[in-house]
Design a protein around this motif. Structure first.
Motif, PDB file in Angstrom:
ATOM      1  N   ASN A  19      -8.646  10.374   6.900  1.00 38.00           N
ATOM      2  CA  ASN A  19      -7.910   9.205   7.392  1.00 38.00           C
ATOM      3  C   ASN A  19      -7.961   9.128   8.919  1.00 38.00           C
ATOM      4  O   ASN A  19      -6.934   9.006   9.595  1.00 38.00           O
ATOM      5  CB  ASN A  19      -6.462   9.223   6.914  1.00 38.00           C
ATOM      6  CG  ASN A  19      -5.792   7.847   7.068  1.00 38.00           C
ATOM      7  OD1 ASN A  19      -6.393   6.903   7.592  1.00 38.00           O
ATOM      8  ND2 ASN A  19      -4.550   7.740   6.619  1.00 38.00           N
ATOM      9  N   GLU A  21      -9.058   6.721  10.618  1.00 43.29           N
ATOM     10  CA  GLU A  21      -8.635   5.385  11.046  1.00 43.29           C
ATOM     11  C   GLU A  21      -7.130   5.352  11.288  1.00 43.29           C
ATOM     12  O   GLU A  21      -6.652   4.796  12.285  1.00 43.29           O
ATOM     13  CB  GLU A  21      -9.021   4.344   9.996  1.00 43.29           C
ATOM     14  CG  GLU A  21      -8.627   2.921  10.385  1.00 43.29           C
ATOM     15  CD  GLU A  21      -9.026   1.896   9.334  1.00 43.29           C
ATOM     16  OE1 GLU A  21      -8.637   0.719   9.480  1.00 43.29           O
ATOM     17  OE2 GLU A  21      -9.725   2.279   8.366  1.00 43.29           O
ATOM     18  N   ASN A  24      -6.318   7.332  14.471  1.00 38.67           N
ATOM     19  CA  ASN A  24      -6.661   6.581  15.680  1.00 38.67           C
ATOM     20  C   ASN A  24      -5.655   5.467  15.942  1.00 38.67           C
ATOM     21  O   ASN A  24      -5.314   5.181  17.097  1.00 38.67           O
ATOM     22  CB  ASN A  24      -8.071   5.996  15.556  1.00 38.67           C
ATOM     23  CG  ASN A  24      -9.147   7.062  15.660  1.00 38.67           C
ATOM     24  OD1 ASN A  24      -8.946   8.106  16.288  1.00 38.67           O
ATOM     25  ND2 ASN A  24     -10.294   6.810  15.040  1.00 38.67           N
ATOM     26  N   LYS A  25      -5.174   4.837  14.869  1.00 44.74           N
ATOM     27  CA  LYS A  25      -4.166   3.784  15.031  1.00 44.74           C
ATOM     28  C   LYS A  25      -2.879   4.371  15.602  1.00 44.74           C
ATOM     29  O   LYS A  25      -2.246   3.771  16.481  1.00 44.74           O
ATOM     30  CB  LYS A  25      -3.881   3.109  13.692  1.00 44.74           C
ATOM     31  CG  LYS A  25      -2.861   1.985  13.796  1.00 44.74           C
ATOM     32  CD  LYS A  25      -2.631   1.312  12.448  1.00 44.74           C
ATOM     33  CE  LYS A  25      -1.590   0.204  12.575  1.00 44.74           C
ATOM     34  NZ  LYS A  25      -1.341  -0.466  11.265  1.00 44.74           N
TER      35      LYS A  25
END
Length: 206
Positions: A19, A21, A24-25
């Protein structure tokens, strides 16, 4: 009155493999919260929500019982336990009384402090804020201050001064804390006389 939500950092991606992504969010929201707001809230942090019930039990004790486990009274920030009610409706507001920022139930709110603002030479900002309770309800707050030792010298770090030069004079942490505590005990009559971290700011004329 404008209502909004402060940046929310979801830590759940860091409790499992992969995960990227989501991770990074979370980093992006953390950066935004520090640089644009000076505050952010953390959700899915792993702190048991049942801890709140324990806190309610503790704060219900008489003051003399709570102060038995207080830290050294000479500590930089002595412990204090107060009960208060506020007539305002907002949950959290900062910078301007015309803007309110709501906090999710169970979230941990992180405020950037003045020291970080100085160390980063204003790259990360410390927000002026106030927490208030919904009308007719008691607010329970557990604040934890992570701070420097009183004899620590504070000044902008060199990696943040290469382009603009330092924006603050250096100072001893305990001196600034003493100024703020004195101001709290004896508030000035005029707002312009209140001491903030700008007390150490270097003006364009200097």
């Amino acid at each position: 009155m404008t209502n909004s939500t402060i940046p929310t950092v979801d830590l759940s991606p860091f409790f499992c493999e992969g995960n990227e992504e989501g991770k990074n969010k979370a980093r992006k929201m953390l950066s935004q919260g520090c640089s644009e707001y000076g505050v952010f809230q953390v959700v899915n942090h792993g702190v048991p929500l049942g801890l709140l019930s324990t806190l309610k039990t503790f704060f219900a004790y008489p003051a003399e019982e709570k102060h038995k486990i207080s830290p050294d009274p000479l500590a930089l920030f002595p412990a204090c336990y107060n009960q208060s009610r506020d007539k305002l409706k907002e949950d959290f507001f900062m910078c301007s009384p015309s803007t309110t920022y709501n906090v999710f139930p169970g979230a941990i709110v992180v405020n950037v402090g003045d020291v970080i603002q100085v160390l980063t030479n204003n790259k990360i900002m410390s927000a002026t804020h106030r927490v208030v309770s919904p009308k007719g309800r008691t607010r329970l707050s557990l604040a934890y201050n992570y701070n420097l030792g009183g004899n620590t010298w504070v000044e902008p770090l060199s990696q943040f001064t290469q382009e603009t030069g330092p924006k603050y004079r250096g100072y001893l942490q305990k001196e600034y804390v003493a100024l703020r505590l004195k101001q709290k005990a004896h508030p000035p009559a005029r707002n312009e006389d209140r001491i903030s971290i700008d007390y150490y700011a270097i003006s364009a004329q200097e």
